[in-house]
Write an enzyme that holds these catalytic residues in place. Structure first.
Site, PDB file in Angstrom:
ATOM      1  CG  ASN A  24      37.784 -36.685   0.635  1.00 45.70           C
ATOM      2  OD1 ASN A  24      38.153 -36.880  -0.485  1.00 45.70           O
ATOM      3  ND2 ASN A  24      37.868 -35.526   1.474  1.00 45.70           N
TER       4      ASN A  24
ATOM      5  CG  ASP B 267      -0.364  -0.757   8.329  1.00 50.00           C
ATOM      6  OD1 ASP B 267      -1.377  -0.820   7.496  1.00 50.00           O
ATOM      7  OD2 ASP B 267       0.176   0.266   8.530  1.00 50.00           O
TER       8      ASP B 267
ATOM      9  CG  ASP C 246      -3.352  -4.691   4.488  1.00 53.77           C
ATOM     10  OD1 ASP C 246      -3.659  -4.442   3.320  1.00 53.77           O
ATOM     11  OD2 ASP C 246      -2.789  -3.629   5.126  1.00 53.77           O
TER      12      ASP C 246
ATOM     13  CG  ASN D 125      31.305 -36.636   9.186  1.00 52.93           C
ATOM     14  OD1 ASN D 125      31.264 -36.258   7.971  1.00 52.93           O
ATOM     15  ND2 ASN D 125      30.525 -37.008   9.979  1.00 52.93           N
TER      16      ASN D 125
ATOM     17  CG  ASP E 115      -2.099   0.969   1.050  1.00 51.59           C
ATOM     18  OD1 ASP E 115      -2.261   1.602   0.089  1.00 51.59           O
ATOM     19  OD2 ASP E 115      -2.775   1.318   2.368  1.00 51.59           O
TER      20      ASP E 115
ATOM     21  CG  ASP F 173      30.886 -32.130  10.834  1.00 53.34           C
ATOM     22  OD1 ASP F 173      30.803 -32.262   9.458  1.00 53.34           O
ATOM     23  OD2 ASP F 173      30.617 -32.788  11.471  1.00 53.34           O
TER      24      ASP F 173
END
Length: 844
Positions: free
Chosen positions: A662, A594, A598, A687, A333, A691
């Protein structure tokens, strides 16, 4: 002694007399004391539909082990503890616990950040505590509270009306009825259906117009909406981003399961130890499975939400961040967002266009007594010119609503009883039979109709929002109804203006540069809307009016909606239709609103955006809330949304390049080596170490190219990326494998060399895949660089520490280390070259 309040009343609360309800709930018209309310809050719980507390620290930690693969691995570790190598079992268990602690630490930070952000945007309710009205969060409402409600308020609990004034409530969420239900104080028969209980208000619905005082009877899960949500297990629809993540997870899981089953079967067939083969296959599954993906996404989104909060953008639903960054159409608006939002009354004019004190006075009387729906128009009227009305009085009111588009007031003025109406010009003219000039002379409305419309068009073309005002004498009346809105005298015009914000045209241009097209949706007539649009830099906009829209088919609207950038004279229920059409046309749509009208559009949009000062129901429906009603605030939010999306994709790229390559290489090598290329504990350690750098992605820098335009999830692109860079990673793994076999190193050194090459290459490849740009032209984030340096140093140095024998490593001769370093360097250079070729042929 605790107060005994039965959760179920002997008689339904819509049938019981008010005094009976007061006795049952041990309250009165003055409400509860703060101490008693706190006691009831402990008993009944927070007033939420799903009364779930935030996850505890223990719950988050245990959640790290909910993966079926991790549980099987823990079981196998326990089994090997008794049947196999206890030291290996302990080491594997420690690695799993360290990985879980890493995930827990990150997710706990994300959960805490989200809780703090949500606390910044609360729905407040006017409630009587300790004999005074207080604004409290809706979650603190308990049975027995007395609440006051006005237009725009969300009804916080199932309530029984105590007083009402022209109260209309939108109950579509429960009853499906599109028209508001009128509510008033009465007693209903015991068998009255839910939609016919005029004396009740239901949690989750909202006040459309009018005001009321009500007694809270049932809260949270005990409310009608709470019972409904429990039965149908309401779940928010899956976003495009969530759908893409799920598909990506399924893709990797399918590859993982196939590979693991095959590897286990072949290793057993080759007479390798069954337990070693089982643990190896499971460890391989952990390495292949993107078990960190949910944690990384949560961290990225929470980190993005915190940065967006610094830009005065509060994210209520983290999943909306990605859509916010992907948004390429923003509907808004104009009032308050594109304009200053301080509506001012320019003049009060009679039917000939001259300033009129009578028009100004009648407008003041109409606005001064308004109680149903407080809005900027009435504030502007009250501020334009004040009149002494102390001796006058209000008798009755019919509040403004979005169907009539007018506000009617029954007042006494200078000894006369008058009905005064103010509203949209055509809605006022349709209830008038005559006009009144400055001398008080009356003439039929038909004779002046064309002149009035011409004057209206003149004011509109000058950018003024123009309302009409009319009245009629109602001698001796003390009450009136909508049916009395007939045969009025049209008195004159009220012209309002709301200047565009000084920097709004520049902001709209910046949005366009960011790939976001602004479309204005307004209820103002096309002439006003076109004038304001021109002031905002939208020269010669393509306009579609509400009347034209009503005559369009869905297919025609979808075809035309992309070309239209100004929707004028739009009814509230047409906003949702526009949003849906834009989505069907292939856009990611944001809607900024708002008001009460709406809500449906906010719900339909990919990203519902509201402001902290919005009506409660709009703020509740929106996924993103701005602390300032300014488009410039959105620019920062869109940027942060794109940063979050880009950094999430980086983890996906990493998981599908070095890590995946891998693990695939290790699996392949195990088929024809006489020994396992890596022990289960070494795979899990690989692993775990890889990470750490990936966990810092949320704070990484993002290239300007990723911020310049919206990006959307593309599983096809991810698949091509995985195949290309996964194959390159595997080729250099096999090169390492061939080198170690050619040098005829012992088994322990073979595993040490492969472990070192795998971890170092997986850590360094991050700097290649994190950007489309050349390696040294895109600066990585500080934490990513530090973490990667630490992991590389730790990996290279680990074989030379006292821990090496426990893990199964041996120090590598300098010559082998040099050869491995050369392979890693060649891998990085090859990946960089492949990246340039890849992005030349495949675009994100």
């Amino acid at each position: 002694m605790p107060i005994n309040i039965a959760p179920k009343q002997p008689e339904p609360f819509w049938h019981s007399p008010i005094q009976t309800l007061f006795r049952q709930l041990q309250t009165d018209e003055h409400g509860l004391t703060g101490q008693e309310a706190a006691s009831r809050l402990k008993r009944f719980g927070d007033n939420r539909l799903r009364n779930h507390k935030p996850p505890s620290a223990l719950g988050l930690f245990l959640g790290q082990f909910k993966s079926s693969i991790i549980l099987i691995l823990l079981f196998a570790t326990g089994l090997s503890f008794y049947l196999h190598d206890k030291l290996d079992a302990i080491i594997i268990l420690c690695i799993i616990l360290m990985s879980a602690l890493l995930g827990f630490w990150q997710e706990k930070g994300a959960a805490d950040a989200v809780s703090k952000l949500l606390a910044m945007v609360q729905i407040k309710v006017a409630v009587c505590r300790d004999g005074t009205m207080q604004e409290l969060p809706a979650e603190q409402i308990v049975p027995g509270d007395i609440v006051q409600l006005r237009a725009g308020d969300v009804i916080p609990a199932d309530c029984r009306l105590l007083t009402s004034d022209n109260l209309f409530v939108d109950e579509a969420i429960l009853t499906g009825e599109s028209y508001p239900a009128e509510k008033y104080v009465t007693e209903c028969p015991i068998d009255t259906g839910l939609s016919q209980r005029q004396n009740c208000l239901w949690m989750g619905s909202h006040v459309q117009s009018g005001s009321a005082t009500a007694l809270a009877v049932a809260t949270g899960p005990n409310s009608e909406f709470g019972k409904l949500s429990t039965r149908i297990k309401l779940k928010a629809p899956e976003t495009e981003f969530e759908h893409g993540i799920r598909r990506f997870g399924y893709l990797l899981m399918e590859v993982t399961l196939t590979l693991v089953i095959m590897i286990f079967a072949v290793n057993v067939f080759l007479d390798k130890p069954v337990m070693d083969s089982f643990l190896f296959a499971l460890a391989l599954a952990v390495g292949l499975t993107p078990q960190l993906l949910p944690a990384v996404i949560s961290i990225n989104l929470a980190h993005g939400a915190k940065r967006m909060a610094e830009q005065k953008v509060i994210v209520k639903q983290l999943a909306a961040i990605e859509n916010f960054g992907s948004m390429n159409v923003l509907c808004s608006d104009k009032t308050g967002t594109l304009t200053e939002g301080t509506v001012q009354l320019k003049d009060a004019l009679d039917i000939t266009g001259k300033s009129s004190d009578k028009v100004a006075r009648y407008a003041y009387l109409n606005s001064a007594y308004e109680t149903g729906f407080n809005n900027p128009i009435d504030q502007a009227v009250r501020q334009f010119k004040s009149f002494d009305i102390a001796a006058e009085g209000k008798l009755d009111e019919i509040p403004y609503d979005f169907h009539r588009k007018r506000l009617s007031m029954l007042v006494q003025d200078k000894g006369e009883t008058l009905m005064i109406c103010k509203g949209a010009l055509n809605n006022i003219l349709e209830i008038c039979s005559t006009t009144e000039n400055a001398d008080g002379e009356l003439q039929p409305i038909a004779a002046a109709y064309d002149a009035l419309q011409e004057r209206y068009r003149l004011y509109s073309s000058q950018g003024f929002r123009t309302l009409g005002i009319a009245y009629k004498p109602m001698p001796d009346a003390t009450k009136f109804a909508k049916g009395d809105e007939t045969d009025l005298r049209f008195l004159g015009f009220l012209t309002f203006f709301d200047p565009p914000k000084a920097d709004c045209a520049e902001t709209i241009a910046l949005l366009r540069e960011q790939g976001v097209t602004l479309k204005i949706i307004t209820g103002d007539n096309r002439l006003v809307a076109q004038t304001v649009a021109g002031q905002l830099g939208l020269s010669s906009p393509t306009i579609l009016t509400g009347t034209d829209l009503a005559e369009m088919s869905e297919r025609a609207l979808i075809h035309q909606v992309a070309q239209v950038n100004l929707f004028a004279e739009i009814e509230p229920n047409q906003k949702e239709r526009i949003i849906v059409a834009l989505k069907k046309a292939g856009f990611v749509v944001g809607y900024m609103g708002d008001g009460i009208n709406d809500v449906s559009a906010l719900h339909a949009a990919d990203v519902g955006i509201s402001v902290d000062s919005a009506a409660d129901v709009a703020k509740q429906t929106a996924q993103i809330v701005l602390l300032e009603k300014d488009l410039r605030v959105l620019l920062g939010g869109i940027r942060e949304g794109r940063i979050t999306f880009a950094n999430t994709l980086k983890y996906v790229f990493m998981a599908t390049s070095a890590n995946f390559g891998n693990m695939f290489s290790i699996a392949g090598a195990s088929l024809f080596l006489p020994f396992l290329p890596l022990l289960p504990k070494q795979i899990l350690l690989t692993n775990l170490l890889t990470d750490f750098p990936e966990m810092t992605i949320a704070s990484d820098n993002v290239d300007p190219e990723m911020l310049a335009r919206p990006h959307r999830w593309d599983i096809g692109f991810i698949r091509k990326f995985m195949i290309t860079f996964g194959i390159i990673s595997s080729l250099f793994d096999y090169l390492t494998f061939g080198l170690l076999l050619w040098l005829q190193v012992p088994v322990e050194q073979f595993r040490t060399g492969w472990f070192s090459e795998s971890v170092v290459s997986a850590a360094l490849i991050v700097f290649v895949v994190r950007s489309q740009n050349p390696l040294f032209s895109s600066r990585p984030g500080k934490y990513l660089m530090i973490t990667t340096a630490v992991i590389v140093t730790l990996t290279v140095g680990l074989p030379y520490t006292p821990l090496a024998p426990l893990i199964g490593f041996q120090p590598l001769p300098l010559t082998i280390s040099g050869w491995l370093g050369l392979i890693v360097l060649l891998y990085i250079l090859t990946a960089e070259l492949a990246k340039r070729i890849f992005y030349r042929h495949v675009s994100l």
